[in-house]
Design a protein around this motif. Structure first.
Motif, mmCIF file in Angstrom:
data_model
loop_
_atom_site.group_PDB
_atom_site.id
_atom_site.type_symbol
_atom_site.label_atom_id
_atom_site.label_comp_id
_atom_site.label_asym_id
_atom_site.label_seq_id
_atom_site.Cartn_x
_atom_site.Cartn_y
_atom_site.Cartn_z
ATOM 1 N N LEU A 113 67.584 7.761 91.256
ATOM 2 C CA LEU A 113 67.077 7.022 89.858
ATOM 3 C C LEU A 113 66.723 8.031 88.832
ATOM 4 C CD1 LEU A 113 64.583 4.123 90.163
ATOM 5 C CD2 LEU A 113 66.704 4.097 89.267
ATOM 6 N N ARG A 114 66.946 9.444 89.414
ATOM 7 C CA ARG A 114 66.599 10.647 88.393
ATOM 8 C C ARG A 114 67.407 10.234 87.020
ATOM 9 N NH1 ARG A 114 69.006 15.548 87.464
ATOM 10 N NH2 ARG A 114 70.472 15.072 89.315
ATOM 11 N N GLY A 115 66.732 10.467 86.239
ATOM 12 C CA GLY A 115 67.357 10.382 84.713
ATOM 13 C C GLY A 115 67.772 9.080 84.233
ATOM 14 N N PHE A 116 67.231 7.781 84.927
ATOM 15 C CA PHE A 116 67.553 6.546 84.577
ATOM 16 C C PHE A 116 67.236 6.260 83.055
ATOM 17 C CE2 PHE A 116 63.107 5.946 85.839
ATOM 18 C CZ PHE A 116 62.718 5.041 84.757
ATOM 19 N N ARG A 117 67.622 5.308 82.479
ATOM 20 C CA ARG A 117 67.174 4.846 81.209
ATOM 21 C C ARG A 117 66.829 3.232 81.108
ATOM 22 N NH1 ARG A 117 71.625 5.550 76.458
ATOM 23 N NH2 ARG A 117 70.779 7.616 76.741
ATOM 24 N N LEU A 118 65.744 3.072 80.598
ATOM 25 C CA LEU A 118 65.090 1.508 80.633
ATOM 26 C C LEU A 118 65.192 1.172 79.024
ATOM 27 C CD1 LEU A 118 62.391 -0.079 82.101
ATOM 28 C CD2 LEU A 118 62.334 -0.230 79.962
ATOM 29 N N GLU A 119 65.901 0.034 78.948
ATOM 30 C CA GLU A 119 65.892 -0.682 77.370
ATOM 31 C C GLU A 119 65.440 -1.967 77.446
ATOM 32 O OE1 GLU A 119 70.013 0.950 75.730
ATOM 33 O OE2 GLU A 119 70.236 0.381 77.573
ATOM 34 N N ILE A 120 64.993 -2.277 76.350
ATOM 35 C CA ILE A 120 64.277 -3.534 75.904
ATOM 36 C C ILE A 120 65.055 -4.124 74.634
ATOM 37 C CG2 ILE A 120 62.560 -4.856 75.192
ATOM 38 C CD1 ILE A 120 60.522 -2.976 76.578
ATOM 39 N N PHE A 121 65.509 -5.547 74.916
ATOM 40 C CA PHE A 121 66.443 -6.178 73.766
ATOM 41 C C PHE A 121 65.616 -7.497 73.875
ATOM 42 C CE2 PHE A 121 69.223 -3.556 76.382
ATOM 43 C CZ PHE A 121 69.940 -2.945 75.497
ATOM 44 N N ASN A 122 66.033 -8.161 72.375
ATOM 45 C CA ASN A 122 65.489 -9.234 72.083
ATOM 46 C C ASN A 122 66.653 -10.205 71.388
ATOM 47 O OD1 ASN A 122 63.489 -11.037 71.917
ATOM 48 N ND2 ASN A 122 62.914 -10.644 69.832
ATOM 49 N N GLY A 123 66.736 -11.210 71.854
ATOM 50 C CA GLY A 123 67.659 -12.084 71.064
ATOM 51 C C GLY A 123 69.136 -11.646 71.457
ATOM 52 N N ASN A 124 70.119 -11.958 70.513
ATOM 53 C CA ASN A 124 71.385 -11.705 70.715
ATOM 54 C C ASN A 124 71.771 -10.221 70.126
ATOM 55 O OD1 ASN A 124 71.975 -14.039 71.974
ATOM 56 N ND2 ASN A 124 72.453 -15.084 69.979
ATOM 57 N N ASP A 125 70.542 -9.572 69.857
ATOM 58 C CA ASP A 125 70.753 -8.263 69.071
ATOM 59 C C ASP A 125 71.188 -7.227 70.314
ATOM 60 O OD1 ASP A 125 70.666 -5.812 67.813
ATOM 61 O OD2 ASP A 125 68.870 -6.187 66.871
ATOM 62 N N GLU A 126 72.342 -6.624 70.277
ATOM 63 C CA GLU A 126 72.584 -5.430 71.326
ATOM 64 C C GLU A 126 72.039 -4.194 70.970
ATOM 65 O OE1 GLU A 126 74.169 -5.999 74.231
ATOM 66 O OE2 GLU A 126 73.926 -7.999 73.508
ATOM 67 N N ASN A 127 71.289 -4.053 69.845
ATOM 68 C CA ASN A 127 70.443 -2.874 69.542
ATOM 69 C C ASN A 127 69.230 -2.846 70.573
ATOM 70 O OD1 ASN A 127 72.755 -1.631 67.788
ATOM 71 N ND2 ASN A 127 71.812 -3.040 66.460
ATOM 72 N N ALA A 128 68.887 -1.854 71.246
ATOM 73 C CA ALA A 128 67.443 -1.862 72.012
ATOM 74 C C ALA A 128 66.428 -1.774 70.898
ATOM 75 C CB ALA A 128 67.549 -0.812 72.841
ATOM 76 N N ILE A 129 65.247 -2.404 71.102
ATOM 77 C CA ILE A 129 64.136 -2.011 70.486
ATOM 78 C C ILE A 129 63.144 -1.205 71.074
ATOM 79 C CG2 ILE A 129 64.346 -4.575 69.493
ATOM 80 C CD1 ILE A 129 62.178 -5.443 71.142
ATOM 81 N N PHE A 130 63.363 -0.791 72.265
ATOM 82 C CA PHE A 130 62.677 0.253 72.761
ATOM 83 C C PHE A 130 63.490 0.897 74.158
ATOM 84 C CE2 PHE A 130 60.099 1.508 76.495
ATOM 85 C CZ PHE A 130 59.270 2.546 75.966
ATOM 86 N N ILE A 131 63.449 2.268 73.984
ATOM 87 C CA ILE A 131 64.254 3.068 75.075
ATOM 88 C C ILE A 131 63.283 3.843 75.697
ATOM 89 C CG2 ILE A 131 66.200 4.612 75.347
ATOM 90 C CD1 ILE A 131 67.744 3.504 72.999
ATOM 91 N N TYR A 132 63.573 4.200 76.899
ATOM 92 C CA TYR A 132 62.843 5.007 77.851
ATOM 93 C C TYR A 132 63.863 5.774 78.633
ATOM 94 C CZ TYR A 132 59.760 7.065 81.340
ATOM 95 O OH TYR A 132 59.245 7.925 82.484
ATOM 96 N N ASN A 133 63.769 7.089 78.387
ATOM 97 C CA ASN A 133 64.584 7.852 79.287
ATOM 98 C C ASN A 133 63.777 8.821 80.325
ATOM 99 O OD1 ASN A 133 67.139 7.475 77.890
ATOM 100 N ND2 ASN A 133 66.295 8.277 76.089
#
Length: 304
Positions: A113-133
């Motif tokens: 899992l080293r270097g994983f990315r976590l993203e949170i989305f809302n609705g049909n918007d494909e742009n993440a509103i939160f990103i954790y690297n």
């Protein structure tokens, strides 16, 4: 605070406590990911290590139990959970694989899992509103708590790797003060139809509750084929999930460019329309947010 420490400074001291009571109050947090819809880029097994294993509520570490989600080894693997509602997310906890194997980096599987990315989305918007690297140099650890900025509202969480690797997750918990709402699959076992039927792939097999088997609907090769379900009563539709007809290796791109429509009563005009934007393949699981809560859609129909 979330921790209380009692110390007794100095040498040759004994610290003895009969009881420590900490009084206060807090708002309860709910795991809004528990038993929700999930998907992943591939399955390393046809019958085990499936995506839903990462939200089944179990964090057991017994290696003999394949109680975790895992993809094939592939480029940029991903896993995601659909919360079924927009929730104000407070924290996320990822449980990595507690397992040692010679094929894992340094024999430690959590290092994958080293270097994983976590993203949170809302609705049909494909742009993440939160990103954790993940910043870890070697191993992110067995339990990975992630603080989410206040006011982050999302309905989908994705975890991915930007490399050639297996993606394995023991459990993912998404905590929110928003109490989960009870939603029902109102299409389950309802009347359905399709433009034609190929062999024994009748329309009702797309609403029989089987999503991990060969039970699927299938038309013949038609001009503008369609499938529809009659819900039987007016309901408020929160979201729609379409499971594409896939094998364990590769998802069919046959649904590329599909249209989904919701109708109300005898009105021939759709009250909601979704046009698939994918260029190649819409994927194995297609979540569709229908619109603001409280809009009534009715007995006729959801049509694809």
């Amino acid at each position: 605070g979330d921790e209380v420490i009692v110390t007794l400074p100095g040498d040759n001291k004994v610290l003895s406590l009969a009881e420590v009571e900490v009084f206060g109050f807090s708002t309860p947090l709910y795991n809004v990911a528990l038993h929700k819809h999930t998907s992943q880029s591939s399955n390393s097994s046809a019958s085990a290590k499936l995506s839903f294993e990462a939200v089944n509520g179990s964090i057991v570490t017994d290696p003999s139990q394949e109680n975790f989600a895992q993809t094939f080894i592939e480029q940029d693997p991903w896993w995601e959970v659909f919360l079924g509602m927009s929730a104000d997310i407070e924290t996320i906890t990822i449980y990595s694989r507690d397992f040692h194997h010679p094929e894992c980096p340094g024999d430690v599987c959590s290092r994958r899992l080293r270097g994983f990315r976590l993203e949170i989305f809302n609705g049909n918007d494909e742009n993440a509103i939160f990103i954790y690297n993940d910043p870890s140099a070697i191993d992110p650890g067995l339990v990975i708590p992630i603080a989410v900025p206040s006011g982050t509202v999302g309905d989908r969480v994705r975890i991915s790797l930007q490399k050639q690797e297996y993606l394995g997750l023991r459990e993912v918990q998404v905590f929110s003060e928003t109490q989960p709402i009870t939603v029902y699959n109102v299409a389950l076992n309802k009347s359905s139809a399709q433009s034609s039927t190929w062999t024994s792939s009748e329309s009702f097999k797309a609403v029989d509750g089987e999503i991990h088997s060969d039970s699927n609907s299938h038309t013949d090769l038609d001009l503008s084929p369609w499938w529809e379900v009659l819900l039987g009563s007016s309901v408020v539709i929160n979201s729609i999930f379409i499971y594409n007809n896939c094998d364990i290796d590769n998802c069919s791109g046959g649904l590329r460019g599909f249209r989904l429509e919701i109708f109300n009563g005898d009105d021939a005009s759709a009250v909601f329309t979704y046009n698939d934007p994918s260029a190649v393949d819409p994927g194995p699981l297609i979540p569709i947010t229908t619109g603001p809560s409280g809009i009534f859609y009715s007995s006729h129909v959801v049509k694809v």
